[in-house]
Design an enzyme around this catalytic site. Structure first.
Site, PDB file in Angstrom:
ATOM      1  N   GLU A   1       0.822  -1.220   0.000  1.00 15.17           N
ATOM      2  CA  GLU A   1       0.000   0.000   0.000  1.00 15.17           C
ATOM      3  C   GLU A   1       0.858   1.275   0.000  1.00 15.17           C
ATOM      4  O   GLU A   1       0.572   2.227   0.730  1.00 15.17           O
ATOM      5  CB  GLU A   1      -0.933   0.008   1.226  1.00 15.17           C
ATOM      6  CG  GLU A   1      -1.917  -1.148   1.229  1.00 15.17           C
ATOM      7  CD  GLU A   1      -2.847  -1.152   2.443  1.00 15.17           C
ATOM      8  OE1 GLU A   1      -4.063  -1.305   2.237  1.00 15.17           O
ATOM      9  OE2 GLU A   1      -2.367  -1.016   3.575  1.00 15.17           O
TER      10      GLU A   1
ATOM     11  N   GLU B   1      -6.758  -7.443  -1.144  1.00 16.02           N
ATOM     12  CA  GLU B   1      -7.332  -7.463   0.197  1.00 16.02           C
ATOM     13  C   GLU B   1      -8.826  -7.195   0.092  1.00 16.02           C
ATOM     14  O   GLU B   1      -9.249  -6.061  -0.077  1.00 16.02           O
ATOM     15  CB  GLU B   1      -6.684  -6.404   1.104  1.00 16.02           C
ATOM     16  CG  GLU B   1      -5.249  -6.716   1.455  1.00 16.02           C
ATOM     17  CD  GLU B   1      -4.666  -5.732   2.463  1.00 16.02           C
ATOM     18  OE1 GLU B   1      -5.449  -4.982   3.103  1.00 16.02           O
ATOM     19  OE2 GLU B   1      -3.435  -5.705   2.611  1.00 16.02           O
TER      20      GLU B   1
END
Length: 646
Positions: A203, A277
């Site tokens: 991320e 995710e």
């Protein structure tokens, strides 16, 4: 000579032995041929996972990743196989796991890949069970884990810039990757192992402080022998800045927004689409409510993702537990960070203790339509592994207590300094500083008045004058009135690191303890004696030998350690419940189960059966302020009042 009749033929004993020998040899040859063909199929690795068209291929055949996250460091090693088998039985084909740098290198240059941290054993186990692996080695992992998995000793450098190409950070990453990646390389698909893809950082689009950083991490992987498909992982906003050339971008979310999928398609046309995710639940913070994401809300979204021909990874499939002091903290959009609870149940399909949930059964039904290895042809799912038995042991009564003040001679040598020193810069743990737990700061005062923390307490301090409790200083309460007294008195601040922030832009500011001056009547205090109370197993076990334990008929002085014995005939999983206690930490046979705090939401601590043994088990509790002298057990968890994930 004896003979036997076989279907009208009379065979001598010798001939009978020859027939049996032929049967045996034939069976062995047949077994070897079958085994070799299976091995051959497993080992004829020509082309690994590829992303050259709108769908993944493995060995040139269409392949859909049906993944689930289970972190080896959050699950007792004795249960790794149970959890992975339950994942496979749900119809998933791929395991994803992070790698926590701060556990694997607790001190600079000191590496640990053993026992609970034996990553290679975990990878081998996944492979032996027929699961593929997507490895997410960081170095930053977020994961609601202290400092997002980065070791706290990095913060000894006051100029440290984490997750950038700042030389002292990249030097440390290189040193860690030198140890980690050589262990990972043999487990890649091309070498007969289960790893089909490796994620570059994590991320980074939500951080994005250095344009050179992602290429550096990518090269750090490639140059050490990573040859499988590279991926990145970001939320929709992060996609704008989180990618790196040569790695497939994947997206993270919970609520499906078709515009986000179109955006991913637009920046990466004719490539496979994957939700790296898909958040199956959410994390909890102390003082908040327990988050749930209902199966009724979740299952239609998963179904829709699969109908869009996307790959998916459930984060988490099984959350496990933030044992010890390893939980992180959340600070985005808040005036001050809030620490994560000990449980990482996450409202995931498989509960903290490995139980099936409604979510699990409904998802299993969905995945059963897509289960089938290299193709989309459905195959029957494996049988469900049996349920783990649990026990609600009888309550145990505390036998004795030891005041914190009487335990101090078991700590490292106290450190003297004119000004307060944050825990990471204390000269302990071979000059790596203190990472976790509590730090005791003491100085002398000669007057009453107003104590002001100047917001330099990280994160919470119990304040004592002459060992008498005065109050708590934290982000909200920054002033306390100190009472009048004669002569020189000792002011003590027991400061707890409640968990470092694991996500957001404040990673560089996560030093703990006293991070600056505190003032009495507007004058900064000086001449501190500081003790590190990181409560490692060595310290906890050494307390046993103290001659200062007192029976419970003598009133305890808080904070204190409390000891009890739990007698067990047959060790089984259980949960500890402490309704008459306030805040502290529980140790079973020297193992740190994690923090409890009466403010909730979490009201129970998971005790894995394999951490108990037959006979007497030592239960030790460090409690800050109050106790009813009993430790209770229950067979089911209590995560507190619930709220739907927004």
């Amino acid at each position: 000579m004896e003979s036997v009749s076989m279907g009208g033929l009379r065979l001598s004993l010798k001939q009978r032995y020859l027939v049996l020998l032929c049967f045996a040899v034939g069976a062995i040859i047949a077994y070897q041929v079958t085994r070799n063909s299976l091995e051959g199929r497993r080992m004829s690795r020509v082309e690994g996972l590829r992303a050259n068209s709108s769908e993944f291929t493995l060995e040139g055949e269409p392949f859909r990743i049906l993944g689930g996250s289970i972190h080896y460091f959050r699950v007792p090693r004795a249960y790794w196989e149970d959890r992975l088998l339950k994942m496979k039985a749900c119809g998933l084909n791929t395991l994803t796991t992070y790698v926590p740098w701060n556990l694997h290198e607790p001190e600079r240059g000191l590496f640990n890949f053993e026992d609970q941290l034996d990553l290679e054993a975990y990878l081998r186990l996944a492979g032996s069970l027929g699961l593929w692996v997507i490895l997410r080695p960081g170095p930053y992992i977020c994961a609601e884990w202290d400092l997002g998995g980065l070791p706290s000793w990095l913060l000894r450098d006051e100029k440290m810039k984490l997750r950038t190409t700042y030389p002292r950070f990249t030097d440390a990453v290189n040193s860690f990757f030198n140890q980690l990646i050589k262990k990972v390389v043999p487990h890649q698909y091309s070498k007969g192992g289960p790893i089909i893809a490796v994620q570059v950082e994590n991320e980074y689009g939500s951080y994005a402080k250095d344009g050179e950083y992602m290429p550096f991490i990518k090269e750090a992987l490639l140059s050490r022998g990573i040859t499988e498909l590279l991926l990145t992982s970001d939320n929709k906003e992060g996609l704008k800045r989180g990618g790196v050339k040569g790695a497939l971008e994947t997206i993270n979310f919970q609520k499906l927004n078709l515009n986000d999928i179109k955006y991913l398609d637009g920046i990466q046309p004719h490539k496979p689409k994957m939700v790296m995710e898909y958040w199956s639940g959410w994390f909890d913070l102390w003082g908040d409510l327990h988050h749930v994401y209902t199966a009724e809300d979740m299952v239609p979204v998963v179904t829709e993702i699969l109908k869009l021909d996307m790959s998916i990874n459930l984060y988490m499939f099984h959350g496990g537990t933030n044992f010890g002091f390893m939980s992180g903290a959340f600070a985005v959009g808040m005036p001050a960070p809030k620490p994560m609870v000990t449980s990482y149940d996450y409202d995931a399909p498989l509960s903290e203790a490995g139980d099936y949930t409604t979510k699990y059964h409904l998802l299993r039904n969905v995945f059963s339509r897509y289960h089938g290895g290299l193709s989309y042809v459905a195959q029957p799912l494996p049988e469900l592994p049996s349920h783990q038995e649990r026990r609600a042991y009888q309550p145990v009564v505390i036998q004795q207590h030891l005041s914190l003040w009487d335990s101090l001679h078991f700590t490292d040598k106290p450190f003297k300094s004119e000004r307060p020193v944050n825990m990471e810069n204390l000269p302990v743990n071979n000059n790596n500083g203190q990472s976790y737990g509590y730090t005791l700061y003491e100085t002398s005062i000669t007057s009453e008045g107003t104590l002001n923390s100047k917001n330099n307490i990280r994160d919470r301090a119990l304040v004592f004058v002459g060992k008498y409790f005065i109050g708590v200083l934290d982000y909200k309460t920054q002033e306390l009135a100190l009472p009048d007294g004669k002569g020189k008195r000792t002011l003590s601040l027991l400061v707890e690191n409640c968990g470092r922030v694991n996500y957001g832009n404040t990673l560089d500011e996560q030093r703990k303890g006293l991070v600056g001056d505190i003032e009495l009547n507007k004058r900064p205090l000086r001449d501190f004696i500081t003790r590190s109370l990181d409560m490692k197993p060595g310290f906890v076990n050494s307390l046993e030998s103290s001659g200062r334990w007192m029976p419970m008929r003598q009133r305890p002085t808080f904070p204190a350690f409390f000891q009890a014995r739990l007698y067990v005939n047959s060790p089984k999983d259980t949960f500890i419940k402490l309704p008459g206690w306030s805040k502290g930490v529980v140790f079973i046979n020297g193992k740190n189960l994690g923090r409890y705090w009466s403010i909730g939401p979490q009201q129970t601590l998971y005790v894995p059966g394999p951490w108990l043994h037959r006979g007497n088990n030592q239960v030790m509790v460090f409690e800050e302020q109050e106790t009813d002298g009993k430790i209770q057990f229950t067979s089911s968890p209590d995560y507190g009042m619930t709220v739907d994930v927004q």
